[in-house]
Design a protein around this motif. Structure first.
Motif, PDB file in Angstrom:
ATOM      1  N   LEU A 183      -2.011   6.964 -22.453  1.00 31.05           N
ATOM      2  CA  LEU A 183      -1.554   5.902 -21.562  1.00 31.05           C
ATOM      3  C   LEU A 183      -0.953   6.495 -20.292  1.00 31.05           C
ATOM      4  O   LEU A 183      -1.070   5.930 -19.207  1.00 31.05           O
ATOM      5  CB  LEU A 183      -0.523   5.024 -22.271  1.00 31.05           C
ATOM      6  CG  LEU A 183      -1.025   4.191 -23.467  1.00 31.05           C
ATOM      7  CD1 LEU A 183       0.095   3.324 -24.024  1.00 31.05           C
ATOM      8  CD2 LEU A 183      -2.191   3.316 -23.065  1.00 31.05           C
ATOM      9  N   ASP A 222       0.791  -4.808 -26.714  1.00 33.13           N
ATOM     10  CA  ASP A 222       0.986  -3.773 -27.722  1.00 33.13           C
ATOM     11  C   ASP A 222       1.704  -4.376 -28.927  1.00 33.13           C
ATOM     12  O   ASP A 222       2.772  -4.970 -28.752  1.00 33.13           O
ATOM     13  CB  ASP A 222       1.821  -2.659 -27.090  1.00 33.13           C
ATOM     14  CG  ASP A 222       1.886  -1.433 -27.983  1.00 33.13           C
ATOM     15  OD1 ASP A 222       1.196  -1.436 -29.033  1.00 33.13           O
ATOM     16  OD2 ASP A 222       2.609  -0.500 -27.652  1.00 33.13           O
ATOM     17  N   VAL A 255      -6.311  -3.007 -28.733  1.00 31.77           N
ATOM     18  CA  VAL A 255      -5.744  -1.724 -29.177  1.00 31.77           C
ATOM     19  C   VAL A 255      -6.147  -1.468 -30.636  1.00 31.77           C
ATOM     20  O   VAL A 255      -6.518  -2.391 -31.369  1.00 31.77           O
ATOM     21  CB  VAL A 255      -4.199  -1.700 -29.075  1.00 31.77           C
ATOM     22  CG1 VAL A 255      -3.739  -1.732 -27.651  1.00 31.77           C
ATOM     23  CG2 VAL A 255      -3.568  -2.822 -29.893  1.00 31.77           C
ATOM     24  N   SER A 275       0.125   1.996 -32.054  1.00 27.73           N
ATOM     25  CA  SER A 275      -1.078   1.420 -31.441  1.00 27.73           C
ATOM     26  C   SER A 275      -1.648   2.385 -30.417  1.00 27.73           C
ATOM     27  O   SER A 275      -0.908   3.141 -29.772  1.00 27.73           O
ATOM     28  CB  SER A 275      -0.729   0.112 -30.741  1.00 27.73           C
ATOM     29  OG  SER A 275      -0.220  -0.787 -31.686  1.00 27.73           O
ATOM     30  N   PHE A 276      -2.959   2.307 -30.281  1.00 27.25           N
ATOM     31  CA  PHE A 276      -3.653   3.196 -29.348  1.00 27.25           C
ATOM     32  C   PHE A 276      -4.692   2.390 -28.600  1.00 27.25           C
ATOM     33  O   PHE A 276      -5.399   1.579 -29.192  1.00 27.25           O
ATOM     34  CB  PHE A 276      -4.348   4.340 -30.115  1.00 27.25           C
ATOM     35  CG  PHE A 276      -3.372   5.174 -30.908  1.00 27.25           C
ATOM     36  CD1 PHE A 276      -2.728   6.247 -30.315  1.00 27.25           C
ATOM     37  CD2 PHE A 276      -3.097   4.853 -32.226  1.00 27.25           C
ATOM     38  CE1 PHE A 276      -1.826   6.998 -31.061  1.00 27.25           C
ATOM     39  CE2 PHE A 276      -2.202   5.600 -32.958  1.00 27.25           C
ATOM     40  CZ  PHE A 276      -1.550   6.678 -32.390  1.00 27.25           C
ATOM     41  N   PRO A 277      -4.797   2.639 -27.306  1.00 29.43           N
ATOM     42  CA  PRO A 277      -5.770   1.854 -26.532  1.00 29.43           C
ATOM     43  C   PRO A 277      -7.214   2.281 -26.796  1.00 29.43           C
ATOM     44  O   PRO A 277      -8.130   1.532 -26.525  1.00 29.43           O
ATOM     45  CB  PRO A 277      -5.378   2.135 -25.089  1.00 29.43           C
ATOM     46  CG  PRO A 277      -4.702   3.466 -25.129  1.00 29.43           C
ATOM     47  CD  PRO A 277      -4.022   3.559 -26.456  1.00 29.43           C
ATOM     48  N   ARG A 278      -7.378   3.525 -27.278  1.00 30.97           N
ATOM     49  CA  ARG A 278      -8.741   4.000 -27.510  1.00 30.97           C
ATOM     50  C   ARG A 278      -8.853   4.522 -28.942  1.00 30.97           C
ATOM     51  O   ARG A 278      -7.891   5.023 -29.530  1.00 30.97           O
ATOM     52  CB  ARG A 278      -9.087   5.128 -26.526  1.00 30.97           C
ATOM     53  CG  ARG A 278      -9.238   4.625 -25.082  1.00 30.97           C
ATOM     54  CD  ARG A 278     -10.072   5.592 -24.248  1.00 30.97           C
ATOM     55  NE  ARG A 278      -9.733   6.978 -24.482  1.00 30.97           N
ATOM     56  CZ  ARG A 278      -8.778   7.635 -23.837  1.00 30.97           C
ATOM     57  NH1 ARG A 278      -8.085   7.009 -22.897  1.00 30.97           N
ATOM     58  NH2 ARG A 278      -8.526   8.896 -24.094  1.00 30.97           N
TER      59      ARG A 278
END
Lengths: 724, 181
Positions: A200, A213, B98, B111-114
């Motif tokens: 990020l 999130d 996410v 959590s991770f965006p990718r």
């Protein structure tokens, strides 16, 4: 204790139904059994395989029984095929339509409109949140710019102030590598701030980053709505490049709505993805349920059919046993139903049959005993017994019958009555007479029948009677005959002997006084009469004396015939005996004798004096019958008749012969064809021969004179023949 | 169930060519810290396209890390003395876009965006406490770690085919190392 079949089947289906039901329940999304689905699937698959194995084994056993043509196997196979057909057909139809219905139902869950609606609701949610996120990004940028304005010493204080002013839940100043520089949080129990992922920071390097999130940290309770927060990262240019991270919690209502939309969308997407898997798994579950039910039903059918067929099988085996003659077979009664009644009836029937068989066997034994008894009695009878069946075919004959008739009965058994005549031509007259009586349907008849055998006449006393059954039906006839030849001869001899003795006695007594009286007349009257009268007296006296002498000779012959001297048997060589007799007849005696004897004649047990007398009588007979020179032939050979060896000898002459109609009478006393004969010569000859156990007959085929054939038995050295 | 799974796995791996996906443990170690046994491991996760597609469609995937301690035996097979499993759930959230990683043992989430970031985070296990009680490290003993996609945690409809599909039946080789008792 034996469990009833119906109870066993109920238990079996219950056992099968439990895992099936559990597996079916496990397919419900909300079910707790969901996690056990694989286990339940495996249990049901293994159960199916076990049942399939059982069914296959039963089927293999049944086919093997059918190939071996075992009792009841055809019925069992037929019932099995019928059951499978009846069960499988509706089940297959139900399965097919359930399968179709299932697939259509699953397909109906999904629709383009619903797809669009779901996508739109998600996009709408995203749009609604995007506006908020842009605002918060802008706000955080302002916070970053504000933070850049303050000196380093008061940045932490400024961070608190900015957080309080901006509604952020948490503000964190981070280095470009993600290390924490300063933190400000609204929560008092914060130990560690929620750090962004390093990726990020890379994304936020130029224009910042904003995104939804799920709240990090400890996992909330499953039932509680997971919290969403907006994470904003903006670059801050201070003395060194930093990032400011702000976490903004969503309002509770918005959070709830967003969560609902996200859950629904995710669930729908999951269902879209699982569409084919659901079809497959539901179909698999349905197929398993069907296969398990069907296999269980088929196995149950096998058990039931075995139970049904068992008594039939037993009955077939029992029937086979009965057909093979085992009437002691008793079958166990397994069920108290119609089949049980059938088995019970079978047992009753076999018991009756066994009793009947035992009675028949007893009767047969009695009949056999009777038959043996009769055979023994008949075998020892001197009378011949012959039975005919209703078709007048020869049925039985005892030993005496065979001996009397001179036949081997085995060669004519079962043949018509005329076969007797074919076997022995001498019996043709007997057969004809018997047939006449049978045709006349005489109940009981008796007749004396004279048979011309090859060596003399035989007299049979024949009695016949119809054989009637218990119902009065004519079953045949029985013939009893006695050979009374010897008896008739004996009676004749006795009569003739008595007559000869009386004649001798009555005639001989007055002969001497007659002779003496004649001689006295000659002696007394001779001197008293003239010459002519003397000649007449002398001639008359001589005639009287001569005739008395002739009468005396005749009386002596009668006496000799009447006398029954005992034979003095000894070994006799017939050849030597014939030679001795022939030498007594020189050619001057007016007879020429040719002798033709077989080289190997046996020694006879006979009285040589009597046999000489026989020869003398026959030669003398030829001399008296013919004109000198008389030609006589004497021959002898060994022959066989009625299974016994005989010495056959013959004496033939070239005289005038004897008329055939008198052939049987010439051996009777006082029967003669000669002018001077007494008629006793041939009678004595026959008497001597019969005393030796032989026979004499005139050869009817001889045309050149007379030919007498004599047969004497070739007996053992010690054999003694009684007088006939 | 595990035995059957193992047999099926062996069968699957034997009949399918090794694709460019699978799990591999590069390094692992166990440490004792007081009453706790800590696992550190470096794991490479390479998901099959099927798995990624399922994840994108909201199917939650649970990765299970099995840690065991064994004792070597000469005559018989090795004796397993102790085993513990760590479950990590990976799920995609379409609204937030996410990938959330949940440590189900310690009830902690991130959590991770990718996806690659999420998998990288999953592959870094640093001193993760294993559920108590802690074992004794035996002499002539060794530890092993294996990671697998937990098929039993998939939606029920996916499970039957997952057991038979190499795209789903993913598990690493068992990584072993000796223990210093």
């Amino acid at each position: 204790m034996k469990i009833p079949l119906s109870l066993g089947l109920v238990a079996l289906f219950a056992i099968i139904l439990v895992p099936l039901h559990l597996m079916s329940s496990a397919t419900q999304a909300a079910s707790e059994l969901n996690r056990w689905y694989s286990w339940l699937l495996l249990i049901n698959v293994v159960g199916s395989l076990l049942l399939l194995g059982l069914v296959a084994a039963n089927l293999w056993w049944l086919v093997r029984q059918f190939r071996r043509r075992a009792a009841g196997s055809r019925l069992a196979l037929r019932m099995m095929l019928l059951f499978v057909f009846l069960a499988l057909t509706p089940a297959t139809i139900v399965f097919y339509y359930s399968f179709q219905f299932l697939h259509r139902s699953i397909d109906s869950w999904f629709d383009v409109e619903i797809d669009r609606a779901m996508d739109s609701s998600l996009e709408l949610s995203k749009a609604a949140l995007a506006q908020r996120m842009r605002t918060l990004l802008e706000r955080t940028r302002h916070l970053g710019e504000a933070l850049a304005q303050v000196p380093e010493e008061v940045r932490i204080i400024e961070l608190d102030r900015l957080r309080a002013r901006s509604d952020a839940a948490e503000l964190t100043l981070l280095t470009r590598q993600g290390r924490i520089v300063a933190v400000s949080s609204g929560s008092a129990d914060l130990i560690l701030p929620s750090l962004p992922d390093i990726s990020l920071l890379t994304l936020a390097r130029d224009f910042g980053y904003v995104g939804l999130d799920p709240a990090p940290g400890p996992v909330a309770d499953r039932k509680a709505t997971s919290l969403l927060q907006i994470r904003v990262l903006v670059p801050v240019d201070l003395d060194a490049p930093y990032f400011l991270q702000a976490l903004y919690p969503l309002p509770a209502r918005l959070n709830e709505l967003a969560h609902t939309v996200e859950q629904a969308y995710a669930h729908y997407q999951q269902m879209v993805y699982l569409r084919r898997s659901l079809k497959f798994s539901f179909s698999l579950t349905l197929a398993l349920i069907l296969s398990l039910s069907m296999l269980a039903a088929i196995w149950a059918a096998f058990l039931s059919i075995r139970r049904i067929v068992a008594p039939v099988k037993m009955l077939v085996q029992g029937t086979r046993a009965v057909a093979q003659g085992n009437l002691d077979k008793r079958l166990p009664i397994l069920q108290k139903d119609d089949m049980g009644f059938l088995v019970s009836s079978f047992n009753t029937m076999t018991a009756h049959l066994a009793r009947a068989r035992d009675e028949a066997e007893r009767s047969r034994r009695e009949v056999e005993d009777q038959r043996a008894y009769l055979e023994t009695v008949l075998g020892h009878l001197s009378s011949g017994v012959l039975t005919l069946n209703e078709q007048t075919r020869l049925n039985t004959a005892n030993q005496a019958a065979q001996k009397i008739l001179g036949i081997d009965f085995q060669t004519v058994r079962g043949q018509p009555l005329r076969a007797l005549g074919e076997a022995n031509p001498a019996l043709k007259d007997l057969v004809r007479r018997i047939r006449d009586h049978l045709l006349e349907r005489d109940g009981v008849w008796q007749e004396e029948i004279h048979l011309d055998t090859g060596h003399g006449q035989k007299v049979l006393l024949c009695r016949g009677s119809c054989l009637l059954g218990a119902d009065g039906r004519r079953l045949g006839a029985v013939l009893v005959f006695d050979d009374i030849t010897a008896l008739v001869q004996a009676q004749k001899h006795a009569a003739w002997s008595e007559m000869a003795r009386r004649l001798a006695h009555e005639i001989k007594n007055p002969l001497t006084p007659i002779q003496l009286a004649a001689e006295r007349l000659q002696h007394k009257l001779g001197p008293q009469v003239d010459e002519r009268g003397g000649q007449v007296l002398e001639r008359s006296t001589r005639t009287i004396v001569q005739q008395v002498e002739a009468l005396k000779d005749m009386v002596n012959a009668f006496s000799e015939y009447a006398r029954l001297p005992k034979l003095k048997r000894q070994p006799v060589d017939l050849g030597i005996l014939i030679d001795e007799v022939v030498t007594l007849y020189p050619p001057t005696s007016g007879v020429e004798i040719d002798v033709d004897l077989s080289p190997e004649l046996p020694v006879l047990q006979a009285d040589p004096l009597r046999l000489r007398q026989v020869l003398h009588n026959l030669i003398k007979n030829a001399l008296e019958a013919g004109q000198p020179p008389v030609h006589v032939e004497i021959g002898a050979r060994v022959t066989e008749s009625q299974g016994q060896p005989w010495l056959e000898w013959w004496v033939s002459d070239n005289g005038p012969g004897i008329a055939p109609q008198r052939a049987q009478q010439i051996f009777d006393p006082y029967v003669t064809t000669k002018s001077k004969g007494t008629g006793l010569g041939l009678a004595i000859v026959r008497k001597i021969i019969e005393e030796h156990g032989g026979s004499i007959q005139l050869d009817p085929a001889w045309r050149q004179g007379a030919r007498f054939i004599i047969r004497l038995p070739i007996a053992t050295a010690n054999q003694e023949h009684s007088h006939a | 169930m595990r035995l059957i799974g193992l047999l099926l796995g062996v069968w699957t791996l034997s009949v399918t060519a090794a694709g460019d996906y699978g799990f591999r443990i590069r390094q692992a170690s166990l440490a004792r810290e007081g009453e706790l046994t800590l696992l550190s491991a470096a794991i490479d996760y390479r998901f099959s396209p099927t798995l990624i597609d399922a994840l994108r469609h909201g199917v939650p995937l649970v990765l299970t890390v099995d840690t065991c301690i064994h004792r070597s035996r000469r005559s018989l097979w090795d004796q397993t003395l102790w085993c513990r499993a760590l479950d990590f759930r990976l799920q995609y959230y379409p609204l937030a876009q996410v990938y959330r990683v949940v440590d189900e043992t310690h009830r902690f989430q991130r959590s991770f965006p990718r996806l690659d970031a999420a998998l990288a985070a999953l592959g870094r296990l640093e001193a993760i406490a294993l559920p108590p009680p802690s074992p004794r490290f035996p002499r002539r003993g060794y530890a092993s770690v294996r990671v697998r996609l937990n098929i039993e945690r998939l939606p029920w409809a996916l499970r039957p085919q997952a057991y038979f599909s190499p795209d789903w039946f993913l598990r690493s080789e068992r990584y072993r190392w000796p223990l210093s008792g």
